[in-house]
Scaffold this motif. Structure first.
Motif, mmCIF file in Angstrom:
data_model
loop_
_atom_site.group_PDB
_atom_site.id
_atom_site.type_symbol
_atom_site.label_atom_id
_atom_site.label_comp_id
_atom_site.label_asym_id
_atom_site.label_seq_id
_atom_site.Cartn_x
_atom_site.Cartn_y
_atom_site.Cartn_z
ATOM 1 N N ARG A 6 19.377 21.722 33.936
ATOM 2 C CA ARG A 6 19.995 21.545 35.219
ATOM 3 C C ARG A 6 19.991 22.625 35.753
ATOM 4 N N LEU A 7 20.262 22.376 37.038
ATOM 5 C CA LEU A 7 20.717 23.587 38.174
ATOM 6 C C LEU A 7 21.588 24.759 37.281
ATOM 7 N N LEU A 10 19.327 27.271 35.616
ATOM 8 C CA LEU A 10 18.148 27.970 36.620
ATOM 9 C C LEU A 10 19.222 29.013 37.308
ATOM 10 N N THR A 11 20.519 28.970 37.527
ATOM 11 C CA THR A 11 21.539 30.289 38.120
ATOM 12 C C THR A 11 22.134 30.732 37.645
ATOM 13 N N GLN A 49 9.343 14.790 40.312
ATOM 14 C CA GLN A 49 10.241 15.637 39.762
ATOM 15 C C GLN A 49 9.419 17.184 39.924
ATOM 16 N N LYS A 52 10.434 18.756 43.546
ATOM 17 C CA LYS A 52 11.917 18.908 42.897
ATOM 18 C C LYS A 52 12.148 19.871 41.988
ATOM 19 N N ASP A 53 11.999 20.316 41.236
ATOM 20 C CA ASP A 53 11.961 21.655 40.650
ATOM 21 C C ASP A 53 11.861 22.726 41.449
ATOM 22 N N ALA A 55 11.445 23.070 44.432
ATOM 23 C CA ALA A 55 12.233 22.835 45.833
ATOM 24 C C ALA A 55 13.767 23.684 45.543
ATOM 25 N N ARG A 56 13.943 23.785 43.817
ATOM 26 C CA ARG A 56 15.698 23.917 43.646
ATOM 27 C C ARG A 56 15.122 25.714 42.962
ATOM 28 N N ILE A 57 14.093 26.213 42.667
ATOM 29 C CA ILE A 57 13.908 27.496 42.146
ATOM 30 C C ILE A 57 13.943 28.011 43.629
ATOM 31 N N THR A 59 15.059 27.361 46.405
ATOM 32 C CA THR A 59 16.438 27.164 47.200
ATOM 33 C C THR A 59 17.013 28.780 46.127
ATOM 34 N N LEU A 60 17.221 28.792 45.543
ATOM 35 C CA LEU A 60 17.602 29.836 44.663
ATOM 36 C C LEU A 60 16.929 30.777 44.390
#
Length: 70
Positions: A6-7, A10-11, A49, A52-53, A55-57, A59-60
């Motif tokens: 989950r996010l 990653l954070t 998937q 999107k993962d 993109a999440r990384i 962004t972080l």
């Protein structure tokens, strides 16, 4: 990266860990695109998937560098 990660997982990662995870995902994305082109891809939803993962990384990574410079 597993889809169950989950996010929040990653954070807590450092910048180096995020970069390694991003590299893994890009390799997986390449392999998935190759499988799709040769007609061997079975799990077609995995492609989105992974995108999107990634993109999440990214962004972080941007938010961490922005907060560090501010």
């Amino acid at each position: 990266m597993k889809s169950t990660q989950r996010l929040s997982d990653l954070t807590v990662m450092s910048a180096d860990q995020l970069q390694e995870e991003l590299l893994k995902l890009k390799k997986e994305q390449f392999n998935l695109r190759f499988q799709r082109a040769t007609g061997q891809l079975e799990n077609t939803s995995r492609v989105s998937q992974v995108r999107k993962d990634i993109a999440r990384i990214k962004t972080l990574q941007r938010s961490k560098t922005a907060s560090a410079s501010a």
